[in-house]
Design a protein around this motif. Structure first.
Motif, PDB file in Angstrom:
ATOM      1  N   PHE A 100       0.815  -1.218   0.000  1.00 28.80           N
ATOM      2  CA  PHE A 100       0.000   0.000   0.000  1.00 28.80           C
ATOM      3  C   PHE A 100       0.848   1.268   0.000  1.00 28.80           C
ATOM      4  O   PHE A 100       0.300   2.369  -0.098  1.00 28.80           O
ATOM      5  CB  PHE A 100      -0.931   0.012   1.216  1.00 28.80           C
ATOM      6  N   GLY A 101       2.155   1.138   0.133  1.00 29.15           N
ATOM      7  CA  GLY A 101       3.028   2.307   0.134  1.00 29.15           C
ATOM      8  C   GLY A 101       2.869   3.178   1.355  1.00 29.15           C
ATOM      9  O   GLY A 101       3.010   4.397   1.282  1.00 29.15           O
ATOM     10  N   VAL A 102       2.594   2.564   2.501  1.00 28.00           N
ATOM     11  CA  VAL A 102       2.394   3.327   3.740  1.00 28.00           C
ATOM     12  C   VAL A 102       3.760   3.655   4.344  1.00 28.00           C
ATOM     13  O   VAL A 102       4.549   2.758   4.642  1.00 28.00           O
ATOM     14  CB  VAL A 102       1.555   2.523   4.744  1.00 28.00           C
ATOM     15  N   ASN A 103       4.030   4.934   4.516  1.00 28.95           N
ATOM     16  CA  ASN A 103       5.295   5.346   5.138  1.00 28.95           C
ATOM     17  C   ASN A 103       5.085   6.265   6.337  1.00 28.95           C
ATOM     18  O   ASN A 103       6.055   6.764   6.908  1.00 28.95           O
ATOM     19  CB  ASN A 103       6.198   6.046   4.111  1.00 28.95           C
ATOM     20  N   ALA A 104       3.839   6.533   6.705  1.00 28.29           N
ATOM     21  CA  ALA A 104       3.546   7.379   7.859  1.00 28.29           C
ATOM     22  C   ALA A 104       2.180   7.000   8.412  1.00 28.29           C
ATOM     23  O   ALA A 104       1.284   6.566   7.680  1.00 28.29           O
ATOM     24  CB  ALA A 104       3.560   8.863   7.480  1.00 28.29           C
TER      25      ALA A 104
ATOM     26  N   VAL B 266     -10.140   1.396  -0.808  1.00 30.39           N
ATOM     27  CA  VAL B 266      -9.766   0.586  -1.969  1.00 30.39           C
ATOM     28  C   VAL B 266     -11.050   0.186  -2.680  1.00 30.39           C
ATOM     29  O   VAL B 266     -11.839  -0.597  -2.160  1.00 30.39           O
ATOM     30  CB  VAL B 266      -8.967  -0.661  -1.537  1.00 30.39           C
ATOM     31  N   SER B 267     -11.271   0.753  -3.849  1.00 31.76           N
ATOM     32  CA  SER B 267     -12.491   0.470  -4.598  1.00 31.76           C
ATOM     33  C   SER B 267     -12.227  -0.607  -5.645  1.00 31.76           C
ATOM     34  O   SER B 267     -11.084  -1.031  -5.864  1.00 31.76           O
ATOM     35  CB  SER B 267     -12.990   1.741  -5.278  1.00 31.76           C
ATOM     36  N   GLY B 268     -13.284  -1.019  -6.307  1.00 33.81           N
ATOM     37  CA  GLY B 268     -13.150  -2.045  -7.336  1.00 33.81           C
ATOM     38  C   GLY B 268     -12.366  -1.577  -8.546  1.00 33.81           C
ATOM     39  O   GLY B 268     -11.816  -2.392  -9.297  1.00 33.81           O
ATOM     40  N   SER B 269     -12.307  -0.272  -8.749  1.00 33.56           N
ATOM     41  CA  SER B 269     -11.586   0.275  -9.900  1.00 33.56           C
ATOM     42  C   SER B 269     -10.123   0.591  -9.598  1.00 33.56           C
ATOM     43  O   SER B 269      -9.409   1.079 -10.467  1.00 33.56           O
ATOM     44  CB  SER B 269     -12.285   1.557 -10.386  1.00 33.56           C
ATOM     45  N   THR B 270      -9.680   0.308  -8.363  1.00 29.33           N
ATOM     46  CA  THR B 270      -8.286   0.588  -7.999  1.00 29.33           C
ATOM     47  C   THR B 270      -7.371  -0.394  -8.706  1.00 29.33           C
ATOM     48  O   THR B 270      -7.485  -1.612  -8.522  1.00 29.33           O
ATOM     49  CB  THR B 270      -8.096   0.475  -6.479  1.00 29.33           C
ATOM     50  N   SER B 271      -6.461   0.154  -9.513  1.00 29.38           N
ATOM     51  CA  SER B 271      -5.541  -0.697 -10.274  1.00 29.38           C
ATOM     52  C   SER B 271      -4.201  -0.864  -9.571  1.00 29.38           C
ATOM     53  O   SER B 271      -3.500  -1.842  -9.807  1.00 29.38           O
ATOM     54  CB  SER B 271      -5.317  -0.097 -11.667  1.00 29.38           C
TER      55      SER B 271
ATOM     56  N   ASP C 104      -1.597   3.670  -4.941  1.00 26.79           N
ATOM     57  CA  ASP C 104      -2.124   4.936  -5.455  1.00 26.79           C
ATOM     58  C   ASP C 104      -2.672   5.764  -4.294  1.00 26.79           C
ATOM     59  O   ASP C 104      -3.541   5.319  -3.550  1.00 26.79           O
ATOM     60  CB  ASP C 104      -3.227   4.662  -6.475  1.00 26.79           C
ATOM     61  N   GLU C 105      -2.182   6.996  -4.146  1.00 30.93           N
ATOM     62  CA  GLU C 105      -2.549   7.836  -3.010  1.00 30.93           C
ATOM     63  C   GLU C 105      -3.883   8.554  -3.206  1.00 30.93           C
ATOM     64  O   GLU C 105      -4.302   9.310  -2.325  1.00 30.93           O
ATOM     65  CB  GLU C 105      -1.454   8.878  -2.756  1.00 30.93           C
ATOM     66  N   SER C 106      -4.541   8.335  -4.326  1.00 26.33           N
ATOM     67  CA  SER C 106      -5.805   9.037  -4.577  1.00 26.33           C
ATOM     68  C   SER C 106      -6.902   8.607  -3.617  1.00 26.33           C
ATOM     69  O   SER C 106      -7.827   9.363  -3.345  1.00 26.33           O
ATOM     70  CB  SER C 106      -6.259   8.800  -6.022  1.00 26.33           C
ATOM     71  N   GLY C 107      -6.806   7.388  -3.091  1.00 28.66           N
ATOM     72  CA  GLY C 107      -7.832   6.917  -2.166  1.00 28.66           C
ATOM     73  C   GLY C 107      -7.497   7.126  -0.718  1.00 28.66           C
ATOM     74  O   GLY C 107      -8.195   6.630   0.171  1.00 28.66           O
ATOM     75  N   GLN C 108      -6.450   7.890  -0.448  1.00 24.51           N
ATOM     76  CA  GLN C 108      -5.999   8.092   0.930  1.00 24.51           C
ATOM     77  C   GLN C 108      -6.727   9.254   1.581  1.00 24.51           C
ATOM     78  O   GLN C 108      -6.977  10.273   0.944  1.00 24.51           O
ATOM     79  CB  GLN C 108      -4.490   8.343   0.955  1.00 24.51           C
ATOM     80  N   MET C 109      -7.055   9.101   2.842  1.00 24.36           N
ATOM     81  CA  MET C 109      -7.698  10.161   3.609  1.00 24.36           C
ATOM     82  C   MET C 109      -6.662  11.189   4.023  1.00 24.36           C
ATOM     83  O   MET C 109      -5.563  10.837   4.456  1.00 24.36           O
ATOM     84  CB  MET C 109      -8.380   9.565   4.846  1.00 24.36           C
ATOM     85  N   ASP C 110      -7.010  12.462   3.886  1.00 26.17           N
ATOM     86  CA  ASP C 110      -6.074  13.543   4.195  1.00 26.17           C
ATOM     87  C   ASP C 110      -5.788  13.568   5.693  1.00 26.17           C
ATOM     88  O   ASP C 110      -6.672  13.386   6.530  1.00 26.17           O
ATOM     89  CB  ASP C 110      -6.666  14.883   3.744  1.00 26.17           C
ATOM     90  N   GLN C 111      -4.503  13.811   6.038  1.00 26.46           N
ATOM     91  CA  GLN C 111      -4.094  13.838   7.440  1.00 26.46           C
ATOM     92  C   GLN C 111      -4.818  14.925   8.233  1.00 26.46           C
ATOM     93  O   GLN C 111      -5.103  14.764   9.418  1.00 26.46           O
ATOM     94  CB  GLN C 111      -2.577  14.073   7.522  1.00 26.46           C
ATOM     95  N   SER C 112      -5.139  16.028   7.585  1.00 35.05           N
ATOM     96  CA  SER C 112      -5.793  17.137   8.284  1.00 35.05           C
ATOM     97  C   SER C 112      -7.226  16.822   8.680  1.00 35.05           C
ATOM     98  O   SER C 112      -7.817  17.533   9.494  1.00 35.05           O
ATOM     99  CB  SER C 112      -5.771  18.396   7.409  1.00 35.05           C
ATOM    100  N   ASP C 113      -7.805  15.760   8.112  1.00 33.33           N
ATOM    101  CA  ASP C 113      -9.203  15.412   8.395  1.00 33.33           C
ATOM    102  C   ASP C 113      -9.362  14.549   9.640  1.00 33.33           C
ATOM    103  O   ASP C 113     -10.488  14.256  10.039  1.00 33.33           O
ATOM    104  CB  ASP C 113      -9.819  14.680   7.192  1.00 33.33           C
TER     105      ASP C 113
END
Length: 265
Positions: A51-55, A62-67, A71-80
């Motif tokens: 998943f490329g988690v470094n922090a 992770v949706s069905g269309s995740t290739s 990919d960081e597009s599905g990551q929740m922003d830290q500020s939230d």
């Protein structure tokens, strides 16, 4: 988990709260469209790499269309993360178009606990009223008020509120020697908890000596005892103030100089 500033345990409970509310507020086919899971690093390091988690903290969808899992597009922003379960629910609803529903938090006390507390209050009320009328409660004890006043004084002069607000550590590890601890940090921009407590202790010693001299020592009839204790109190107070002045000069570089009255020159 050892880094409390990451609030991982709290976020984990909030994550479970979102999952439980999604399950309670939905039924039918929607339950099969969203799954909640957590990955523990010590048990699955390879998953963190995929998943490329470094922090941390790290929450992603992770949706069905995740290739690509990294990919960081599905990551929740830290500020939230500040709004905890509510922000997590909004993140899920925005990304999945599913409804999590209102977040219902469990009550702080259960009904059984509330019943026991109420029963204890009802039973103890007559005894408490009787002791209040006789003036035998803790609030009538002078020693309690004296201890509270000393605690508040120490709490104030030790800079404890500064340490709590800024989450200052009690000590640091020496960069040159990891086995050595640093309790006093040189520089006006930072104050460790240990040095604040040390200065607060010195201030408190002087304050207690002043209170003792003005309220207790004046009642001693033996003049020799009065003079001896007064000399000891003056010596200890002078030593404590000298240490505070030295520490202030060491930290900030500012010096404190005495000025004699002009009539003495």
């Amino acid at each position: 988990h050892s880094k409390t500033e990451l609030r991982l345990q709290e976020l984990r409970r909030e994550f479970g709260l979102v999952s439980a509310n999604f399950l309670a507020n939905n039924n039918g086919s929607d339950l099969n469209k969203l799954f909640f899971c957590e990955i523990e690093f010590s048990r699955s390091q390879s998953s963190f790499q995929r998943f490329g988690v470094n922090a941390l903290p790290h929450i992603r969808l992770v949706s069905g269309s995740t290739s690509k899992l990294s990919d960081e597009s599905g990551q929740m922003d830290q500020s939230d993360f500040a709004r905890l379960a509510e922000s997590m629910a909004e993140f899920v609803e925005q990304r999945t178009k599913l409804t999590v529903g209102p977040i219902q938090r469990p009550p702080f006390l259960s009904k059984a606990q509330i019943s026991v507390i109420v029963a204890m209050i009802v039973i103890a009320t007559p005894f408490v009223i009787k002791r209040i009328l006789k003036g035998e409660t803790l609030l009538h004890d002078r020693r309690l008020w004296l201890s509270g006043a000393i605690f508040i004084y120490f709490f104030s002069v030790a800079g404890t509120m500064h340490n709590i607000i800024r989450k200052m550590p009690m000590f640091l590890q020496d960069r040159n020697d990891p086995n050595k601890l640093v309790f006093f940090y040189q520089g006006s921009g930072m104050q460790l908890g240990a040095e604040g407590f040390a200065v607060g202790f010195l201030y408190t010693v002087v304050g207690l000596l002043l209170a003792f001299v003005t309220n207790v020592l004046v009642r001693v009839r033996n003049l020799n005892v009065q003079r001896l204790v007064m000399l000891v109190a003056l010596f200890v107070s002078f030593w404590a103030v000298k240490k505070v002045v030295y520490l202030d000069n060491w930290k900030t570089g500012y010096g404190i100089h005495p000025y004699w009255p002009s009539s003495w020159r």
